[in-house]
Design a protein around this motif. Structure first.
Motif, PDB file in Angstrom:
ATOM      1  N   ARG A 121      13.271   8.834 -14.343  1.00  0.00           N
ATOM      2  CA  ARG A 121      12.613   7.366 -14.977  1.00  0.00           C
ATOM      3  C   ARG A 121      12.490   6.482 -13.541  1.00  0.00           C
ATOM      4  O   ARG A 121      12.934   6.598 -12.637  1.00  0.00           O
ATOM      5  CB  ARG A 121      13.927   6.967 -15.438  1.00  0.00           C
ATOM      6  CG  ARG A 121      14.345   7.676 -16.899  1.00  0.00           C
ATOM      7  CD  ARG A 121      15.605   7.042 -17.483  1.00  0.00           C
ATOM      8  NE  ARG A 121      16.928   7.236 -16.409  1.00  0.00           N
ATOM      9  CZ  ARG A 121      17.825   6.827 -16.685  1.00  0.00           C
ATOM     10  NH1 ARG A 121      18.379   6.381 -18.011  1.00  0.00           N
ATOM     11  NH2 ARG A 121      18.949   6.826 -15.736  1.00  0.00           N
ATOM     12  N   PRO A 122      11.940   5.390 -14.035  1.00  0.00           N
ATOM     13  CA  PRO A 122      11.348   4.618 -12.802  1.00  0.00           C
ATOM     14  C   PRO A 122      12.790   3.758 -12.188  1.00  0.00           C
ATOM     15  O   PRO A 122      12.764   3.789 -10.960  1.00  0.00           O
ATOM     16  CB  PRO A 122      10.798   3.366 -13.651  1.00  0.00           C
ATOM     17  CG  PRO A 122      10.173   4.029 -14.804  1.00  0.00           C
ATOM     18  CD  PRO A 122      11.172   5.074 -15.356  1.00  0.00           C
ATOM     19  N   THR A 123      13.891   3.728 -12.757  1.00  0.00           N
ATOM     20  CA  THR A 123      14.950   3.239 -12.069  1.00  0.00           C
ATOM     21  C   THR A 123      15.664   4.188 -11.429  1.00  0.00           C
ATOM     22  O   THR A 123      16.330   3.962 -10.381  1.00  0.00           O
ATOM     23  CB  THR A 123      15.829   2.672 -13.237  1.00  0.00           C
ATOM     24  OG1 THR A 123      16.280   3.490 -14.158  1.00  0.00           O
ATOM     25  CG2 THR A 123      15.318   1.407 -13.919  1.00  0.00           C
ATOM     26  N   ASP A 124      15.236   5.401 -11.573  1.00  0.00           N
ATOM     27  CA  ASP A 124      15.922   6.562 -10.644  1.00  0.00           C
ATOM     28  C   ASP A 124      15.227   6.559  -9.320  1.00  0.00           C
ATOM     29  O   ASP A 124      15.794   7.118  -8.439  1.00  0.00           O
ATOM     30  CB  ASP A 124      15.701   7.777 -11.370  1.00  0.00           C
ATOM     31  CG  ASP A 124      16.550   7.969 -12.678  1.00  0.00           C
ATOM     32  OD1 ASP A 124      17.851   7.366 -12.664  1.00  0.00           O
ATOM     33  OD2 ASP A 124      15.927   8.459 -13.709  1.00  0.00           O
ATOM     34  N   GLY A 161      14.384   3.693  -7.922  1.00  0.00           N
ATOM     35  CA  GLY A 161      14.363   2.258  -7.165  1.00  0.00           C
ATOM     36  C   GLY A 161      13.599   1.424  -7.811  1.00  0.00           C
ATOM     37  O   GLY A 161      13.458   0.446  -7.233  1.00  0.00           O
ATOM     38  N   PHE A 162      12.608   1.578  -8.844  1.00  0.00           N
ATOM     39  CA  PHE A 162      11.676   0.774  -9.348  1.00  0.00           C
ATOM     40  C   PHE A 162      12.268  -0.128 -10.592  1.00  0.00           C
ATOM     41  O   PHE A 162      13.240   0.107 -11.096  1.00  0.00           O
ATOM     42  CB  PHE A 162      10.363   1.594  -9.786  1.00  0.00           C
ATOM     43  CG  PHE A 162       9.871   2.391  -8.968  1.00  0.00           C
ATOM     44  CD1 PHE A 162       9.778   2.238  -7.535  1.00  0.00           C
ATOM     45  CD2 PHE A 162       9.380   3.687  -9.121  1.00  0.00           C
ATOM     46  CE1 PHE A 162       9.263   3.151  -6.583  1.00  0.00           C
ATOM     47  CE2 PHE A 162       8.875   4.532  -8.221  1.00  0.00           C
ATOM     48  CZ  PHE A 162       8.799   4.275  -6.989  1.00  0.00           C
ATOM     49  N   GLU A 163      11.562  -1.062 -10.846  1.00  0.00           N
ATOM     50  CA  GLU A 163      11.808  -1.803 -12.206  1.00  0.00           C
ATOM     51  C   GLU A 163      11.682  -1.083 -13.221  1.00  0.00           C
ATOM     52  O   GLU A 163      10.681  -0.083 -13.117  1.00  0.00           O
ATOM     53  CB  GLU A 163      11.118  -3.033 -12.123  1.00  0.00           C
ATOM     54  CG  GLU A 163      11.130  -4.065 -10.907  1.00  0.00           C
ATOM     55  CD  GLU A 163      12.630  -4.729 -11.149  1.00  0.00           C
ATOM     56  OE1 GLU A 163      13.203  -4.696 -12.298  1.00  0.00           O
ATOM     57  OE2 GLU A 163      13.159  -5.329  -9.949  1.00  0.00           O
ATOM     58  N   SER A 164      12.277  -1.322 -14.399  1.00  0.00           N
ATOM     59  CA  SER A 164      12.154  -0.427 -15.503  1.00  0.00           C
ATOM     60  C   SER A 164      10.736  -0.416 -16.081  1.00  0.00           C
ATOM     61  O   SER A 164      10.488   0.402 -16.821  1.00  0.00           O
ATOM     62  CB  SER A 164      13.126  -0.889 -16.551  1.00  0.00           C
ATOM     63  OG  SER A 164      13.125  -2.235 -16.947  1.00  0.00           O
ATOM     64  N   THR A 165      10.006  -1.438 -15.687  1.00  0.00           N
ATOM     65  CA  THR A 165       8.843  -1.538 -16.279  1.00  0.00           C
ATOM     66  C   THR A 165       7.522  -0.816 -15.615  1.00  0.00           C
ATOM     67  O   THR A 165       6.466  -0.628 -16.001  1.00  0.00           O
ATOM     68  CB  THR A 165       8.207  -3.398 -16.653  1.00  0.00           C
ATOM     69  OG1 THR A 165       8.478  -3.734 -15.311  1.00  0.00           O
ATOM     70  CG2 THR A 165       9.136  -3.992 -17.434  1.00  0.00           C
ATOM     71  N   LYS A 207       5.503   2.246 -13.978  1.00  0.00           N
ATOM     72  CA  LYS A 207       5.259   3.624 -14.470  1.00  0.00           C
ATOM     73  C   LYS A 207       5.283   4.311 -13.146  1.00  0.00           C
ATOM     74  O   LYS A 207       4.656   4.255 -12.213  1.00  0.00           O
ATOM     75  CB  LYS A 207       3.884   3.626 -14.961  1.00  0.00           C
ATOM     76  CG  LYS A 207       3.961   2.863 -16.415  1.00  0.00           C
ATOM     77  CD  LYS A 207       2.705   3.302 -17.209  1.00  0.00           C
ATOM     78  CE  LYS A 207       2.630   2.455 -18.480  1.00  0.00           C
ATOM     79  NZ  LYS A 207       1.222   2.779 -19.261  1.00  0.00           N
ATOM     80  N   GLU A 219       2.958   4.605  -9.488  1.00  0.00           N
ATOM     81  CA  GLU A 219       3.446   4.691  -8.085  1.00  0.00           C
ATOM     82  C   GLU A 219       2.868   5.938  -7.396  1.00  0.00           C
ATOM     83  O   GLU A 219       2.635   5.641  -6.217  1.00  0.00           O
ATOM     84  CB  GLU A 219       4.987   4.605  -8.146  1.00  0.00           C
ATOM     85  CG  GLU A 219       5.509   3.300  -8.661  1.00  0.00           C
ATOM     86  CD  GLU A 219       4.993   2.093  -7.966  1.00  0.00           C
ATOM     87  OE1 GLU A 219       4.890   2.191  -6.618  1.00  0.00           O
ATOM     88  OE2 GLU A 219       4.458   1.066  -8.360  1.00  0.00           O
ATOM     89  N   THR A 261      15.195   9.079  -2.989  1.00  0.00           N
ATOM     90  CA  THR A 261      16.265   8.737  -3.864  1.00  0.00           C
ATOM     91  C   THR A 261      16.667  10.401  -4.445  1.00  0.00           C
ATOM     92  O   THR A 261      17.850  10.248  -5.144  1.00  0.00           O
ATOM     93  CB  THR A 261      15.876   8.058  -5.086  1.00  0.00           C
ATOM     94  OG1 THR A 261      14.474   8.662  -5.722  1.00  0.00           O
ATOM     95  CG2 THR A 261      15.497   6.922  -4.645  1.00  0.00           C
TER      96      THR A 261
END
Length: 286
Positions: A28-31, A33-37, A39, A43, A208
């Motif tokens: 997932r994006p948060t995994d 280190g990105f914002e949840s919005t 994709k 990236e 990460t």
């Protein structure tokens, strides 16, 4: 496995994980280190575009070198450090060798934002490559063997070694006879435009994924992928064992019940053919 630049040796990861990586845990994006919005695919596409540009600059720089140059500085500064920077790595050059048990290990870099994990970068024109002993070196072993031995002797679980053409992830392992690693052929990825392979590299080797500290190594995503692969292999072996048992029973009963095998039935019932011997014949057949 439809990724021509990726090679898995030993039990570090199961090839099956590559096919279901997009939907695996930790993607997932948060995994990342990105914002949840954000994709993740977007990236990866941006990193791919930048990495291709780094590759072109690096290739032009190599063309200007003398033919006998190992291109160590260029491989490090013009290629691998920028490439891994796209994957979130903060690298620190380490000019002094690390000492373990009275032996020196000239590992070039540390990943400062991942517990100072070891990363060794040698020149892309170094004749020895990753798997052969260099002719002139203080440590008489290949770059791969050096990293593997280093990992086996300390608390770090993972390390990376690369010559700019191949990039390998190694894991602490006591089995030194058989090489165990995850390899990406960077030459093929960037010369052949293998975006799908690069996407796997990004998803598996983004910073990460690696252990944040030595103490938290078992909680890292790459270790979870490794353990899932080990568990999957164990389940497959258990299934094969049961399948072999079922096949032996089916053949044994089938041979004994066949109307043309009266001599076999007589041999078994009269102990002229010991059950254990019959089993060995069946096992050899299977």
């Amino acid at each position: 496995m439809n990724y021509p630049s990726i090679r898995i040796e030993g039990s570090i990861l199961s090839p099956d994980i590559l096919e279901k990586l997009d939907d695996a845990i930790g993607q997932r994006p948060t995994d990342f280190g990105f914002e949840s919005t954000v994709k993740v695919k977007d990236e990866i596409a941006r990193a791919w575009a930048d990495a291709q540009e780094y590759w072109r600059i690096y290739q032009r720089r190599l063309e200007g070198l003398k033919t006998d140059s190992p291109a160590t500085t260029e491989t490090r500064n013009q290629w691998i450090v920028p490439l891994l920077g796209l994957l979130g790595y903060n690298l620190e050059y380490h000019p002094k060798s690390f000492e373990l048990n009275g032996k020196l290990y000239p590992i070039s870099h540390r990943i400062t934002n991942r517990g100072h994990a070891a990363l060794h970068i040698l020149g892309s024109r170094e004749p020895a490559g990753l798997d052969r002993k260099p002719e002139k070196a203080a440590l008489r072993m290949s770059a791969h063997a050096m990293m593997q031995e280093y990992l086996n002797l300390n608390e770090q679980l993972y390390g990376i070694v690369t010559n700019g053409r191949l990039l390998r992830l190694l894991r602490d392992s006591s089995r030194l006879v058989k090489l165990t690693y995850l390899e990406f052929d960077l030459d093929r990825i960037f010369n052949d435009g293998l975006f799908a392979d690069f996407a796997v590299l990004y998803r598996l080797l983004h910073v990460t994924r690696l252990p944040a500290t030595d103490d938290a190594a078992v909680e890292s995503l790459i270790e979870r992928y490794h353990q899932d692969s080990v568990d999957s292999g164990a389940r497959i072996r258990d299934g094969l064992s049961k399948a072999v048992e079922t096949a032996i029973r089916s053949f044994a009963n089938g041979f004994l019940s066949h109307p043309n095998n009266a001599e076999l039935r007589e041999a078994v019932t009269s102990d002229r053919l010991v059950t254990g011997d019959y089993y060995q014949h069946l096992l050899r057949l299977i």
